[in-house]
Design an enzyme around this catalytic site. Structure first.
Site, PDB file in Angstrom:
ATOM      1  N   ASP A 104       1.472  -8.596   1.320  1.00 38.23           N
ATOM      2  CA  ASP A 104       2.173  -7.775   1.855  1.00 38.23           C
ATOM      3  C   ASP A 104       2.774  -8.298   3.204  1.00 38.23           C
ATOM      4  O   ASP A 104       3.834  -8.433   3.721  1.00 38.23           O
ATOM      5  CB  ASP A 104       1.643  -6.445   2.081  1.00 38.23           C
ATOM      6  CG  ASP A 104       2.430  -5.192   2.527  1.00 38.23           C
ATOM      7  OD1 ASP A 104       1.668  -4.238   2.710  1.00 38.23           O
ATOM      8  OD2 ASP A 104       3.605  -5.350   2.423  1.00 38.23           O
ATOM      9  N   ASN A 112       0.924  -1.150   0.117  1.00 39.70           N
ATOM     10  CA  ASN A 112      -0.211   0.044   0.052  1.00 39.70           C
ATOM     11  C   ASN A 112       1.083   1.313   0.009  1.00 39.70           C
ATOM     12  O   ASN A 112       2.233   1.132   0.232  1.00 39.70           O
ATOM     13  CB  ASN A 112      -0.745   0.115   1.129  1.00 39.70           C
ATOM     14  CG  ASN A 112      -0.261  -0.096   2.623  1.00 39.70           C
ATOM     15  OD1 ASN A 112       0.552   0.752   2.718  1.00 39.70           O
ATOM     16  ND2 ASN A 112      -0.367  -0.978   3.230  1.00 39.70           N
TER      17      ASN A 112
END
Ligand code: APR
Length: 184
Positions: free
Chosen positions: A40, A30
């Site tokens: 992530d 992000n």
């Protein structure tokens, strides 16, 4: 499943991207670059704190990473030497340039890998998780961007798409067959 496009093998596998031994793996990050869930979270967990420390330094330098852009850091404890962090678009129904931003995230990541002289890179299914991009639409944009890029840039020898679950693998594989049959 795989196909050779120009001088590059594009391969689709089902698996965990943190286990890939390509020179770089791509993270669906992000804009804040401070980690998150999904792939992530998996990459930061498996790669260790060195990745986050470098992300923090880059974040302090450039601020938030805009969607469609990419940066590169160490791979930390991963088999991959580098992690390319890119930010895919959040899906808003296709009315906010999501396809262009998703294509850019792939092209900017491939450019970084080629500029770094890397030979192989692995992508996850960017934006198809928390960011809600329908996998069928994302597959078409992501695979076409990779086919177009390696069609004119021969630095990379391997581009892998690593799909975590079988439904996503099947969607990407069906789309890949359509795209490569068309370009033959
Ligand atoms: N290996 C490969 N693919 C994975 C893995 C893994 N270890 N873990 C998850 N995935 C897959 C998901 O199943 C999905 O198909 O990655 C794809 C992308 O999903 P997300 O990780 O949710 O990424 P995205 O949709 O781009 O959303 C990004 O989520 O985790 C946060 O910090 C991240 O805010 C950002 C947002």
């Amino acid at each position: 499943m795989e196909a050779t496009v120009n001088r590059t093998v594009i391969r689709l596998v089902q698996g965990d991207i943190t286990r890939q031994a390509t020179d770089a793996i791509v993270n669906a990050a992000n804009s804040g670059l401070m980690g998150g869930g999904g792939v992530d979270g998996a990459i930061h967990r498996a790669g260790g704190p060195a990745i986050l420390e470098e992300c923090r330094r880059i974040r302090d330098e450039i601020g938030r990473l805009p969607a469609g852009k990419a940066i590169i850091t160490t791979g930390g404890n991963l088999k991959a030497k580098y992690v390319i962090h890119t930010v895919g678009p959040v899906w808003h129904g296709g009315t906010k340039q999501e396809a262009e931003t998703l294509a850019s995230a792939h092209i900017e990541s491939l450019k970084l890998a080629a500029e770094k002289g890397l030979r192989s890179v692995s992508f996850p299914a960017i934006s198809t998780g928390a960011y809600g991009y329908p996998a069928e639409l994302a597959a078409k944009v992501a695979l076409q961007a990779a086919v177009d890029f390696v069609g004119v840039n021969t630095n990379l020898k391997e581009v892998n798409f690593v799909l975590f679950d079988s439904p996503t693998y099947r969607i990407y594989a069906d789309m890949f067959s359509q795209i490569t049959q068309k370009s033959n």
